[in-house]
Design an enzyme around this catalytic site. Structure first.
Site, PDB file in Angstrom:
ATOM      1  N   SER A 232       0.841  -1.190   0.000  1.00 27.00           N
ATOM      2  CA  SER A 232       0.000   0.000   0.000  1.00 27.00           C
ATOM      3  C   SER A 232       0.879   1.244   0.000  1.00 27.00           C
ATOM      4  O   SER A 232       1.987   1.226   0.538  1.00 27.00           O
ATOM      5  CB  SER A 232      -0.918   0.000   1.224  1.00 27.00           C
ATOM      6  OG  SER A 232      -1.861   1.051   1.148  1.00 27.00           O
ATOM      7  N   ASP A 233       0.379   2.293  -0.617  1.00 29.58           N
ATOM      8  CA  ASP A 233       1.082   3.563  -0.621  1.00 29.58           C
ATOM      9  C   ASP A 233       0.058   4.670  -0.758  1.00 29.58           C
ATOM     10  O   ASP A 233      -1.034   4.448  -1.293  1.00 29.58           O
ATOM     11  CB  ASP A 233       2.103   3.633  -1.761  1.00 29.58           C
ATOM     12  CG  ASP A 233       3.116   4.732  -1.531  1.00 29.58           C
ATOM     13  OD1 ASP A 233       4.029   4.525  -0.715  1.00 29.58           O
ATOM     14  OD2 ASP A 233       2.974   5.802  -2.153  1.00 29.58           O
ATOM     15  N   GLN A 234       0.410   5.869  -0.280  1.00 25.29           N
ATOM     16  CA  GLN A 234      -0.548   6.974  -0.303  1.00 25.29           C
ATOM     17  C   GLN A 234       0.136   8.257  -0.738  1.00 25.29           C
ATOM     18  O   GLN A 234       1.298   8.491  -0.405  1.00 25.29           O
ATOM     19  CB  GLN A 234      -1.148   7.178   1.086  1.00 25.29           C
ATOM     20  CG  GLN A 234      -2.225   8.251   1.146  1.00 25.29           C
ATOM     21  CD  GLN A 234      -2.748   8.423   2.548  1.00 25.29           C
ATOM     22  OE1 GLN A 234      -2.033   8.919   3.404  1.00 25.29           O
ATOM     23  NE2 GLN A 234      -3.964   8.006   2.768  1.00 25.29           N
TER      24      GLN A 234
ATOM     25  N   GLY B 147      -2.961   3.566  -2.910  1.00 26.87           N
ATOM     26  CA  GLY B 147      -2.773   2.389  -3.740  1.00 26.87           C
ATOM     27  C   GLY B 147      -2.783   1.146  -2.879  1.00 26.87           C
ATOM     28  O   GLY B 147      -2.246   1.137  -1.772  1.00 26.87           O
TER      29      GLY B 147
END
Length: 192
Positions: free
Chosen positions: A68-70, A105
């Site tokens: 995950s990424d932001q 994501g």
């Protein structure tokens, strides 16, 4: 049942994943998180979520790997983690009175098949007008220097907002649990 591995060093993502009551391990992926030239925040977070999961794909046992990424942007500039009080103050001053879209994501890689499913979950935050004294009081109280956007929505940061809009409020904290639970069910797990 395959093992679950969270490809993250984030304590916030670990706390979120614990809500699903599934046993999991976590490991920090070693990837370059530099945006590509001209890359949009949406494209960046999906690419990084997939890369984080892929970086840990070589597991000895069947594993479901979560990446995950932001990111968000103001005036075309992607905001990262501020790391300092001064940079956090600048980020919040720029966000004052604006509506920002946070893109998170999410990727789930199944080491049994090599299949990686990914998507981006958007969440909007409308910041109320913030003066310098309000920003400083908030930053000194919560010190969100390791948070993209310089706030913790799960804490006192909620007082900086006029409104929030989106399908999954956990995406704002960094791991969209509604979509993740659906992906885990599609991979054969019972959630709950």
């Amino acid at each position: 049942m395959p093992l679950i591995l969270l490809a993250s060093s984030s304590p916030y993502r670990r706390q979120l994943l614990e809500r699903l009551h599934l046993p999991f391990a976590h490991q920090s992926p070693d990837i370059d998180e530099t945006p590509l030239p001209g890359e949009s925040p949406r494209a960046l977070v999906e690419r990084l979520a997939r890369a984080k999961a892929a970086a840990l794909a070589d597991q000895p046992a069947p594993t479901l790997i979560i990446g995950s990424d932001q990111a968000t942007a103001i005036d075309g500039e992607i905001l990262g983690k501020p790391l300092t009080h001064e940079r956090a103050h600048q980020q919040l001053a720029r966000a004052s009175g604006q509506t920002l879209v946070f893109h998170t994501g999410l990727a789930l890689l199944d080491s049994r098949t090599g299949e990686c499913r990914s998507e981006v979950v958007d969440f909007q935050v409308r910041f109320r007008p913030l003066d310098a004294a309000t920003i400083d009081r908030y930053l000194l109280a919560e010190q969100p220097y390791d948070c993209a956007g310089s706030f913790k929505a799960e804490g006192l940061g909620i007082a900086l907002f006029d409104a929030m809009q989106g399908e999954d409020p956990t995406s704002l904290i960094g791991l969209p649990l509604i979509r993740l639970a659906a992906l885990l069910r599609e991979a054969g797990l019972q959630v709950p």
